[in-house]
Write a protein that holds these residues in place. Sequence first.
Motif, mmCIF file in Angstrom:
data_model
loop_
_atom_site.group_PDB
_atom_site.id
_atom_site.type_symbol
_atom_site.label_atom_id
_atom_site.label_comp_id
_atom_site.label_asym_id
_atom_site.label_seq_id
_atom_site.Cartn_x
_atom_site.Cartn_y
_atom_site.Cartn_z
ATOM 1 N N VAL A 208 0.863 -1.018 0.100
ATOM 2 C CA VAL A 208 0.142 0.049 -0.032
ATOM 3 C C VAL A 208 0.881 1.357 -0.075
ATOM 4 C CG1 VAL A 208 -2.106 -1.306 1.229
ATOM 5 C CG2 VAL A 208 -0.194 0.096 2.371
ATOM 6 N N LEU A 209 0.215 2.164 -0.558
ATOM 7 C CA LEU A 209 0.963 3.501 -0.584
ATOM 8 C C LEU A 209 0.673 4.462 0.852
ATOM 9 C CD1 LEU A 209 0.214 4.761 -4.157
ATOM 10 C CD2 LEU A 209 2.399 3.861 -3.313
ATOM 11 N N PRO A 210 1.413 5.343 1.257
ATOM 12 C CA PRO A 210 1.088 5.970 2.438
ATOM 13 C C PRO A 210 -0.200 6.421 2.736
ATOM 14 C CG PRO A 210 3.292 6.606 1.680
ATOM 15 C CD PRO A 210 2.603 5.708 0.551
ATOM 16 N N HIS A 211 -0.892 7.069 1.791
ATOM 17 C CA HIS A 211 -2.082 7.914 1.935
ATOM 18 C C HIS A 211 -3.281 6.978 1.264
ATOM 19 C CE1 HIS A 211 0.625 11.156 2.652
ATOM 20 N NE2 HIS A 211 -0.365 11.603 3.434
ATOM 21 N N GLU A 212 -3.039 5.483 1.177
ATOM 22 C CA GLU A 212 -4.014 4.846 0.588
ATOM 23 C C GLU A 212 -4.960 4.298 1.708
ATOM 24 O OE1 GLU A 212 -3.949 0.461 -1.438
ATOM 25 O OE2 GLU A 212 -2.127 1.711 -2.057
ATOM 26 N N GLY A 213 -6.157 4.399 1.353
ATOM 27 C CA GLY A 213 -7.293 3.834 2.358
ATOM 28 C C GLY A 213 -8.311 5.048 2.335
ATOM 29 N N ALA A 214 -9.414 4.994 2.879
ATOM 30 C CA ALA A 214 -10.698 5.809 3.006
ATOM 31 C C ALA A 214 -10.369 6.882 4.241
ATOM 32 C CB ALA A 214 -11.711 5.305 3.162
ATOM 33 N N GLU A 215 -10.612 8.120 4.067
ATOM 34 C CA GLU A 215 -10.490 9.237 5.020
ATOM 35 C C GLU A 215 -11.717 9.061 5.925
ATOM 36 O OE1 GLU A 215 -8.190 12.608 6.615
ATOM 37 O OE2 GLU A 215 -7.836 11.105 5.074
ATOM 38 N N MET A 216 -11.732 7.987 6.814
ATOM 39 C CA MET A 216 -12.888 7.743 7.751
ATOM 40 C C MET A 216 -12.587 7.225 9.030
ATOM 41 S SD MET A 216 -16.197 6.674 5.178
ATOM 42 C CE MET A 216 -15.299 5.388 4.144
ATOM 43 N N LEU A 217 -13.199 7.349 9.873
ATOM 44 C CA LEU A 217 -13.145 6.515 11.367
ATOM 45 C C LEU A 217 -14.237 5.162 10.985
ATOM 46 C CD1 LEU A 217 -13.252 8.974 13.964
ATOM 47 C CD2 LEU A 217 -11.347 8.196 12.801
ATOM 48 N N ARG A 218 -13.717 3.948 11.770
ATOM 49 C CA ARG A 218 -14.246 2.841 11.844
ATOM 50 C C ARG A 218 -14.835 2.644 13.239
ATOM 51 N NH1 ARG A 218 -12.798 -3.299 9.891
ATOM 52 N NH2 ARG A 218 -11.036 -3.043 11.506
ATOM 53 N N ARG A 334 -7.801 -0.848 -9.614
ATOM 54 C CA ARG A 334 -8.676 -0.185 -10.525
ATOM 55 C C ARG A 334 -9.645 0.526 -9.637
ATOM 56 N NH1 ARG A 334 -10.831 0.388 -15.540
ATOM 57 N NH2 ARG A 334 -12.991 0.811 -15.581
ATOM 58 N N ASN A 335 -9.993 -0.075 -8.400
ATOM 59 C CA ASN A 335 -11.166 0.602 -7.409
ATOM 60 C C ASN A 335 -10.322 1.728 -6.489
ATOM 61 O OD1 ASN A 335 -13.942 -0.395 -7.898
ATOM 62 N ND2 ASN A 335 -12.772 -2.284 -7.927
ATOM 63 N N ILE A 336 -8.992 1.094 -6.141
ATOM 64 C CA ILE A 336 -8.146 1.978 -5.474
ATOM 65 C C ILE A 336 -8.032 3.141 -6.059
ATOM 66 C CG2 ILE A 336 -5.849 2.228 -4.482
ATOM 67 C CD1 ILE A 336 -5.789 -0.760 -3.714
ATOM 68 N N SER A 337 -7.610 3.222 -7.560
ATOM 69 C CA SER A 337 -7.249 4.713 -8.178
ATOM 70 C C SER A 337 -8.614 5.412 -7.940
ATOM 71 C CB SER A 337 -7.071 4.206 -9.728
ATOM 72 O OG SER A 337 -8.041 3.690 -10.368
ATOM 73 N N LYS A 338 -9.823 4.755 -8.047
ATOM 74 C CA LYS A 338 -10.995 5.963 -7.946
ATOM 75 C C LYS A 338 -11.594 6.253 -6.388
ATOM 76 C CE LYS A 338 -12.622 4.139 -12.315
ATOM 77 N NZ LYS A 338 -13.783 3.541 -13.021
ATOM 78 N N GLY A 339 -10.791 5.249 -5.608
ATOM 79 C CA GLY A 339 -11.082 5.789 -4.223
ATOM 80 C C GLY A 339 -12.486 4.963 -3.535
#
Length: 411
Positions: A208-218, A334-339
């Motif tokens: 994974v890249l450093p900022h990969e992932g949703a900007e959310m809490l879980r 593909r989906n990661i590139s689209k967030g």
Amino acid sequence: PMENIEAATQAAQVSGNEESKESARSNTTEVALALFQAIDQEKRGVLSAMDLRNAVLAGLLVPGPASAEAVAATTSNSDAPFLPGQPQDEEYLRRAAIALEVQLQRRAAEAEEERRHAAEAEMERRRVAAMELEKDEEEDWHAAMMTLQEQYHTIPEVLLSAVAASNTQLEACETWEVTLSKENGRRFGFMFSSDRVDYQDARGKKVVLPHEGAEMLRVKEIAPEGAVADWNASNADTAIRKYDRIASINGKGAIDEMQQILRSGETIVRMHMVRYPQYFFADLKRGLAGAGVVLPVNASLGIGYEKSDVASSQLELIITKISQDGLLERWNKRNISKGRYQFVVTVGMRIEAVNDVEGSLDLMEQELCSGRARRLRIRRVEGKRSGGRTSVKHALKSLVNFSKKGASSSS
């Protein structure tokens, strides 16, 4: 043709018989004329068939490219056009031969340019065809996802937020608003973590890249008492569940800002909640057509799996490994590139169906290994390791993280 001209020229020069010599000259002229007619008529200039005949019979038109110096001198000298001259003028005949070679070279370059343009046109045609195929497949995928959502939706449509409809990154997600109050010294009563950190743990830090992932809490845990428990008791249709996401709190959407609000003394918070689809399709055909690139038909799916317990009520294939060069990982990227992280498949998730095959572990495995697998129905499983059994080592590691690093927080 050049070899024929040279042979005829030599025959005409060495022949002692006048009749043979005239015949050889006639044949040579015919070859020269045929060669001349094959040249683009618009680019031959004022060089005449007689000039070619004279050059051939003088032995000056020979195979092989002209020297760079001669070609440069001929093509750059605009003051000396190739007007009809005397056969005895060797300099004129030499330049005539060079001119023919230059024209032949230009003709070859033009033919090569035509072939290049044809190849580019074919590549563009294939790219457009691949994009049209991708569009058709995406429309088919969207139709299938809508059917799946109707079957498994958990929140009444009238209570859903309109934000999801306008945000493609929340496609197939259920979103709603929650207002919590912790007046009179009560707590919010739930444990949360960074969804980005949890996602990177599930994917693997090495890929994974450093900022990969949703900007959310879980949401990780919900206490029996607190503001969340009170909300759930009064709002069954929009109750907060374990593993729901928080996209914003009081209008703030950054992870650090949301964490700060929950840890501060604010007593009332308005949270925008997101629930990822429990079931979704991983359409591997879309991975094939991405960006107009068509992969080989025998490209590997890149999936490691094990079968669920036969006695289990859910007959599924449990994903244990995802190869970095397989079709499933291409779908993920593909989906990661689209967030759209809700469609990223990670280890531990379940395959419920392969194409239209379901309900039989052996048949699903057979379809998966047949090379025909193009669509997988995935069941989301979070917080569990491969096989659905929580690893003791992983549990201890999570406990250490919670105690020392503050990876999870409660409020």
